[in-house]
Design an enzyme around this catalytic site. Structure first.
Site: not given
Length: 700
Positions: A183, A318
């Site tokens: 990743k 967020r």
């Protein structure tokens, strides 16, 4: 070493001491640094609260829905997001010019950008999101894993170190064991993410992940994690204020994905005990508190499908795309909470005040072709009929009929959110609502979503991140239309063409047309037609003869079957509906025709027919896969040419990369389908191209 619980008690004391210094501020105007459905979503809550909204728009969005909805709107730049929505200084300038008090970033673009959060503070503007420090800590995957370990949040075994040499990474991969995940440290949205099943493929996948990460994030650092086979993706919605209070609003399951992008989300997660739900929620709160979080955030966990053990994956600092399902089961408006917390107010509810009720699903409707590797599409929405909102149904969208789905941004058309008392009923509701969602002009995943929610494994709650690949034969199977559907399509085409010609005559002559009534449309003479249709590459020839009293008889090529039906076209509001009676059954379908394309939307299924002989110049839609003739390779979809890897004279082999096309934030490498020598490159870097445009030619 200080015990973890003592550490957190100390943190809470400090936060409460700080809370006495928090002052409430007035937010009466907010600039929304985003576009599309999330901008519209924020505007609706702002309006309800009496807060004025300011929109920004690029060239591509000058007539967009969010621009029309906002109290004020300002142009921000050209269509590419790098030249408009990502221009931080321009956003600050517009905020000052519009006298906005705060900036809401929505999701994507600058929403998880610590530098932008600091820039807002430096310019006296409230950033409606977490502190820059929390964004930084959670934005670097290796750093966030270390923080989570210290906070007692379960972390999957892996390597998060600074030594990024290939030899070190290969050594750590052997230590962790295969299969494993690679990743990007600064990753998100599936970019810079690769799985590798063995040491033999490790270096190839590592190089691929690094290339993508470098382009997407400007940094090719990666981390390694043990791969949990057949995992679930479960995430916890957390919310914290500036006074030290932090709560969780339960969990969502977002396991059903394609290409690491979520397709179907639900809340609460299925097959989760109350004890496990409590542990997940507490872990989410600990994660938020560990970085001094403020505002709405989502702590994502990977869960073993069998053992139910869960591990921290990342935190999205967020508001999430799927936040409406949490709102539906808690009765909370998360955008309202964001505005309250950003103004310095205390969280409206404590943990003990929060409870979940019923079940909610969200299906994301995309402009994409599931039958062709979910290739994104673009262009005008020639026809868009949305289901009606009510207390149990929410359609979140940022587009209207005739708006464009742009190659520059995400291909999502809308989110369909439903609620019911129990899970199976919610699934049934979602299926019913999707059947009323009609789009013409481009391929969509609506039928694919319907197959998903109808799948028995989904109904059982047996979900995992590999669900779509595991069941793709069922989910992506091409179903041949029945003869009754073909008969209905042929008759619908005849009725629509007749109606449209009469309607055009009425408009031209500007006088009453006796063939068109307020309630319906009928043919008044005998008619015989041979219709040639194509659907999914298969051709069909139907002979339709109009008899009388709205009756037709139809026959089919290479078949002795005949189907009789009575049919009538009715105009109902903005919809054209064809009612068909086959004698033993009857039903209605919404129909739309445009330039050789017939769309038939029924309760059970939707069909898109190519009317082959509609016009002498008619040409069927190009195959959306990357294609090649003897001389040329073509574009698989509309997009922007990001990179060209060959030049005239280049020798290429089958599978060699030719160029990279970017469409809807996705990168597609166009590979050579044959050996040969490049004659000419027919496009330029940065050029906007249409689907099926020739890109490269070979020497003959």
């Amino acid at each position: 070493m200080v015990p973890l619980d003592l550490k957190f008690r100390h943190t809470i004391i400090l936060l409460r001491r700080y809370s006495s210094q928090v002052k409430k501020v007035d937010i009466s105007k907010v600039l929304i640094a985003n576009r599309g459905e999330i901008a519209c979503r924020i505007i609706r809550t702002a309006r309800r609260l009496g807060v004025k909204s300011v929109a920004v728009y690029s060239d591509a969005d000058k007539n967009a829905m969010h621009v029309a909805m906002a109290d004020e709107a300002f142009h921000i730049g050209p269509s590419p997001s790098s030249e408009s929505y990502l221009k931080q200084e321009k956003l600050i300038e517009i905020a000052h010019r519009s006298h906005s008090h705060a900036i809401h970033p929505g999701y994507g673009f600058v929403s998880e950008n610590a530098d932008f959060a600091e820039l807002c503070a430096k310019n006296g503007l409230i950033f409606i999101g977490p502190p820059a420090s929390a964004i930084r800590k959670m934005g670097v995957k290796s750093t966030s894993k270390m923080i989570m370990e210290s906070a007692g949040v379960p972390v999957i075994p892996g390597y998060h170190g600074e030594d990024q040499s290939e030899s070190k990474l290969a050594e750590e991969a052997e230590r962790i064991g295969f299969p494993l995940m690679i990743k990007a440290v600064l990753g998100g949205g599936g970019k810079g993410m690769r799985s590798t099943l063995s040491a033999a493929s490790f270096r190839e996948q590592l190089d691929s992940a690094r290339r993508e990460a470098r382009k997407a994030f400007g940094d090719d650092a990666v981390l390694l994690e043990r791969l949990v086979t057949s995992p679930r993706h479960v995430e916890v919605q957390v919310f914290a204020d500036q006074r030290g209070n932090c709560v969780h609003l339960f969990e969502r399951d977002c396991s059903v994905q394609r290409r690491h992008q979520k397709v179907l989300e639900e809340a609460p997660a299925p097959d989760i005990s109350e004890e496990l739900r409590d542990r997940l929620g507490q872990a989410g709160v600990r994660a938020a508190q560990a970085v001094g979080y403020v505002g709405a955030g989502t702590v994502e966990f990977i869960m073993d499908r069998n053992t139910k053990e869960f591990y921290f994956m990342e935190m999205n600092t967020r508001l999430q795309v799927e936040h409406p399902v949490t709102e539906m089961i808690t009765g909370v408006d998360l955008v309202e909470w964001q505005l309250l917390v950003a103004s310095g107010a205390e969280l409206p509810k404590k943990q003990s005040d929060l409870s979940l009720r019923g079940h909610s699903f969200e299906g994301r409707v995309y402009a994409e072709d599931p039958a062709n590797a979910f290739m994104p599409g673009a262009g005008p929405l020639l026809y868009l009929n949305l289901p009606q909102n009510d207390q149990h149904v929410r359609i979140e969208t940022g587009v209207r009929q005739h708006d464009d789905v742009s190659v520059y941004y995400d291909p999502m058309i809308a989110k369909v959110v439903v609620w019911a008392e129990e899970r199976r009923k919610a699934l049934q509701t979602l299926d019913q609502v999707l059947s009323k969602f009609h789009v013409a002009g481009m391929a969509t995943n609506i039928e694919f979503l319907r197959r998903l929610v109808q799948h028995e494994a989904i109904r059982r709650g047996d979900v995992h991140t590999g669900f779509i690949p595991e069941h793709e034969n069922q989910l992506l199977a091409i179903l041949e239309p029945s003869k009754r559907v073909l008969a209905e399509a042929a008759v619908s085409l005849i009725l629509l063409e007749k109606y449209n010609s009469l309607e055009a005559a009425k408009l031209i002559n500007d006088e009453y047309n006796p063939f068109v009534t307020e309630t319906g449309f009928r043919l008044n003479h005998h008619l015989k037609r041979t219709i040639n249709f194509e659907i999914h590459g298969q051709s069909y020839k139907i002979d339709a003869i109009y008899l009388r009293n709205n009756r037709f008889t139809t026959s089919f090529e290479n078949s002795d079957d005949k189907i009789d039906l009575s049919s009538e076209l009715r105009i109902e509001g903005t919809e054209k509906k064809v009612y068909c009676d086959f004698g033993d059954t009857s039903h209605s379908s919404t129909v739309f025709i445009d330039d050789g394309h017939l769309y038939l939307f029924s309760k059970d299924r939707s069909y898109h027919f190519h009317h082959i002989d509609a016009t002498r110049n008619y040409m069927k839609d190009a195959d959306t896969s990357s294609s090649v003739t003897s001389d040329e390779a073509t574009s698989p979809m509309p997009g922007i040419v990001e990179k060209i890897m060959v030049q005239p004279g280049s020798q290429v082999k089958v599978g060699d990369p030719l160029l990279v096309v970017i469409a809807m934030k996705m990168e597609h490498v166009i590979k050579s389908p044959k050996d040969g020598i490049i004659k000419e490159v027919l496009c330029k870097q940065g050029e906007s191209i249409k689907r099926n445009v020739s890109l490269v030619s070979w020497q003959s």
